[in-house]
Write a protein that holds these residues in place. Structure first.
Motif, PDB file in Angstrom:
ATOM      1  N   PRO A 150     -17.372   4.810  51.912  1.00 18.07           N
ATOM      2  CA  PRO A 150     -15.901   4.832  51.861  1.00 18.07           C
ATOM      3  C   PRO A 150     -15.392   5.511  50.595  1.00 18.07           C
ATOM      4  O   PRO A 150     -16.047   5.496  49.558  1.00 18.07           O
ATOM      5  N   GLY A 151     -14.219   6.126  50.716  1.00 16.97           N
ATOM      6  CA  GLY A 151     -13.538   6.686  49.552  1.00 16.97           C
ATOM      7  C   GLY A 151     -13.914   8.103  49.175  1.00 16.97           C
ATOM      8  O   GLY A 151     -13.414   8.618  48.184  1.00 16.97           O
ATOM      9  N   LEU A 152     -14.802   8.749  49.923  1.00 13.15           N
ATOM     10  CA  LEU A 152     -15.159  10.132  49.597  1.00 13.15           C
ATOM     11  C   LEU A 152     -14.036  11.072  50.031  1.00 13.15           C
ATOM     12  O   LEU A 152     -13.494  10.939  51.128  1.00 13.15           O
ATOM     13  N   ALA A 153     -13.702  12.024  49.167  1.00 13.94           N
ATOM     14  CA  ALA A 153     -12.691  13.031  49.520  1.00 13.94           C
ATOM     15  C   ALA A 153     -13.264  13.924  50.607  1.00 13.94           C
ATOM     16  O   ALA A 153     -14.461  14.239  50.603  1.00 13.94           O
ATOM     17  N   PRO A 154     -12.444  14.358  51.548  1.00 12.64           N
ATOM     18  CA  PRO A 154     -12.959  15.200  52.633  1.00 12.64           C
ATOM     19  C   PRO A 154     -13.400  16.571  52.126  1.00 12.64           C
ATOM     20  O   PRO A 154     -12.802  17.117  51.198  1.00 12.64           O
ATOM     21  N   CYS A 176     -22.899  18.865  53.030  1.00 15.00           N
ATOM     22  CA  CYS A 176     -22.009  17.827  52.479  1.00 15.00           C
ATOM     23  C   CYS A 176     -21.192  17.159  53.576  1.00 15.00           C
ATOM     24  O   CYS A 176     -21.029  15.934  53.586  1.00 15.00           O
ATOM     25  N   ARG A 177     -20.705  17.966  54.487  1.00 16.83           N
ATOM     26  CA  ARG A 177     -19.908  17.418  55.589  1.00 16.83           C
ATOM     27  C   ARG A 177     -20.758  16.483  56.461  1.00 16.83           C
ATOM     28  O   ARG A 177     -20.326  15.395  56.838  1.00 16.83           O
ATOM     29  N   THR A 178     -21.970  16.906  56.773  1.00 14.90           N
ATOM     30  CA  THR A 178     -22.871  16.073  57.573  1.00 14.90           C
ATOM     31  C   THR A 178     -23.206  14.776  56.844  1.00 14.90           C
ATOM     32  O   THR A 178     -23.214  13.693  57.436  1.00 14.90           O
ATOM     33  N   PHE A 179     -23.456  14.872  55.544  1.00 13.78           N
ATOM     34  CA  PHE A 179     -23.732  13.672  54.754  1.00 13.78           C
ATOM     35  C   PHE A 179     -22.552  12.709  54.841  1.00 13.78           C
ATOM     36  O   PHE A 179     -22.738  11.513  55.066  1.00 13.78           O
ATOM     37  N   GLN A 180     -21.344  13.239  54.649  1.00 13.28           N
ATOM     38  CA  GLN A 180     -20.166  12.376  54.708  1.00 13.28           C
ATOM     39  C   GLN A 180     -20.025  11.701  56.065  1.00 13.28           C
ATOM     40  O   GLN A 180     -19.692  10.524  56.141  1.00 13.28           O
ATOM     41  N   GLU A 181     -20.282  12.444  57.125  1.00 15.22           N
ATOM     42  CA  GLU A 181     -20.138  11.888  58.477  1.00 15.22           C
ATOM     43  C   GLU A 181     -21.169  10.800  58.746  1.00 15.22           C
ATOM     44  O   GLU A 181     -20.879   9.809  59.414  1.00 15.22           O
ATOM     45  N   ARG A 182     -22.377  10.961  58.231  1.00 17.28           N
ATOM     46  CA  ARG A 182     -23.458  10.042  58.554  1.00 17.28           C
ATOM     47  C   ARG A 182     -23.624   8.891  57.567  1.00 17.28           C
ATOM     48  O   ARG A 182     -24.118   7.828  57.926  1.00 17.28           O
TER      49      ARG A 182
END
Length: 106
Positions: free
Chosen positions: A33-37, A23-29
């Motif tokens: 916008p607007g996704l909670a960390p 999930c973290r990798t998906f968010q980084e790549r």
């Protein structure tokens, strides 16, 4: 104390770690916008992520069901359900069952 995962089994900690990393990798790549960390700046899991891992349920995976006498079921019967389907998942299932029941398999 540590995080209490919603799906039982010691092996689920590794699965949860992998899910968080993905999930973290998906968010980084993805750049959405607007996704909670997933992970806070200090490296701790976000409250939302921790809550999701605690509330996660997967029916048929480490599931314990007790028979209901009021519905015509038998007394003192407990079903231990797990859809293990590989050699590795069967070993994890056996370890979970032993921990849940205190019974050695032999």
């Amino acid at each position: 104390g540590g995080l209490a995962l919603g799906i039982p089994g010691d092996h689920q900690a590794a699965n949860a770690g992998l899910a968080v990393s993905l999930c973290r990798t998906f968010q980084e790549r993805a750049g959405v916008p607007g996704l909670a960390p997933i992970v806070e700046e200090d490296g701790a899991l976000s409250e939302a992520c921790a809550r999701g891992l605690e509330l996660c349920r997967w029916p048929g995976r480490g599931q314990i069901e007790r028979d209901n006498v009021e519905d015509g079921g038998a007394e003192n019967i407990t079903f231990y359900l797990d859809g293990a389907h590989t050699k590795e998942s069967m070993a994890c299932c056996a370890a979970w069952y032993q921990g849940a029941t205190g019974r050695a398999l032999g």
